[in-house]
Write a protein that holds these residues in place. Structure first.
Motif, PDB file in Angstrom:
ATOM      1  N   GLU A  21     -23.722  -7.417  24.441  1.00 12.45           N
ATOM      2  CA  GLU A  21     -22.856  -8.423  23.744  1.00 12.45           C
ATOM      3  C   GLU A  21     -23.944  -8.993  22.604  1.00 12.45           C
ATOM      4  O   GLU A  21     -25.235  -8.773  22.754  1.00 12.45           O
ATOM      5  N   PRO A  22     -23.404  -9.205  21.439  1.00 10.52           N
ATOM      6  CA  PRO A  22     -24.545  -9.692  20.206  1.00 10.52           C
ATOM      7  C   PRO A  22     -25.008 -10.932  20.495  1.00 10.52           C
ATOM      8  O   PRO A  22     -24.560 -11.773  21.449  1.00 10.52           O
ATOM      9  N   ALA A  23     -26.159 -11.074  19.938  1.00  9.54           N
ATOM     10  CA  ALA A  23     -26.806 -12.469  20.091  1.00  9.54           C
ATOM     11  C   ALA A  23     -26.022 -13.603  19.455  1.00  9.54           C
ATOM     12  O   ALA A  23     -25.152 -13.521  18.591  1.00  9.54           O
ATOM     13  N   PRO A  24     -26.116 -14.905  20.173  1.00 13.81           N
ATOM     14  CA  PRO A  24     -25.200 -15.926  19.732  1.00 13.81           C
ATOM     15  C   PRO A  24     -25.753 -16.463  18.510  1.00 13.81           C
ATOM     16  O   PRO A  24     -26.849 -16.339  17.957  1.00 13.81           O
ATOM     17  N   LYS A  25     -24.944 -16.780  17.535  1.00 18.15           N
ATOM     18  CA  LYS A  25     -25.088 -17.587  16.451  1.00 18.15           C
ATOM     19  C   LYS A  25     -26.062 -18.932  16.715  1.00 18.15           C
ATOM     20  O   LYS A  25     -25.764 -19.582  17.526  1.00 18.15           O
ATOM     21  N   PRO A  26     -26.977 -19.035  15.544  1.00 19.32           N
ATOM     22  CA  PRO A  26     -27.869 -20.169  15.762  1.00 19.32           C
ATOM     23  C   PRO A  26     -26.931 -21.462  15.594  1.00 19.32           C
ATOM     24  O   PRO A  26     -26.010 -21.514  14.764  1.00 19.32           O
ATOM     25  N   ALA A  27     -27.371 -22.509  16.257  1.00 19.00           N
ATOM     26  CA  ALA A  27     -26.535 -23.839  16.159  1.00 19.00           C
ATOM     27  C   ALA A  27     -27.046 -24.326  14.843  1.00 19.00           C
ATOM     28  O   ALA A  27     -27.953 -24.281  14.164  1.00 19.00           O
ATOM     29  N   PRO A  28     -25.968 -25.106  14.131  1.00 16.34           N
ATOM     30  CA  PRO A  28     -26.210 -25.841  12.983  1.00 16.34           C
ATOM     31  C   PRO A  28     -27.214 -26.893  12.988  1.00 16.34           C
ATOM     32  O   PRO A  28     -27.528 -27.302  13.979  1.00 16.34           O
ATOM     33  N   SER A  29     -28.126 -27.008  12.004  1.00 15.43           N
ATOM     34  CA  SER A  29     -29.181 -28.173  11.868  1.00 15.43           C
ATOM     35  C   SER A  29     -28.524 -29.491  12.251  1.00 15.43           C
ATOM     36  O   SER A  29     -27.400 -29.776  11.644  1.00 15.43           O
ATOM     37  N   LYS A  30     -28.965 -30.415  13.037  1.00  8.87           N
ATOM     38  CA  LYS A  30     -28.687 -31.575  13.380  1.00  8.87           C
ATOM     39  C   LYS A  30     -28.970 -32.720  12.244  1.00  8.87           C
ATOM     40  O   LYS A  30     -28.450 -33.762  12.429  1.00  8.87           O
TER      41      LYS A  30
END
Length: 56
Positions: A21-30
């Motif tokens: 599986e590909p790496a997950p997308k980074p979470a958006p900045s809070k």
């Protein structure tokens, strides 16, 4: 010329935690709006120490 390996050795066993599986997308900045301590040193390259701006 040294030949490059294109396949894993026959006795290689893939670890159980490996996945295709590909790496997950980074979470958006809070952070929203201006930064609480002024401009980010990692973004603008200046660090403040004892009220004096320094850069490396």
């Amino acid at each position: 010329m040294t030949q490059r390996a294109t396949q894993r050795p026959a006795d290689f066993v893939k670890p159980a935690h490996w996945t295709n599986e590909p790496a997950p997308k980074p979470a958006p900045s809070k952070q929203q709006g201006p930064e609480p301590d002024g401009l980010s040193p990692t973004r603008y390259g200046d660090w403040v120490k004892d009220g004096i701006a320094i850069d490396f």
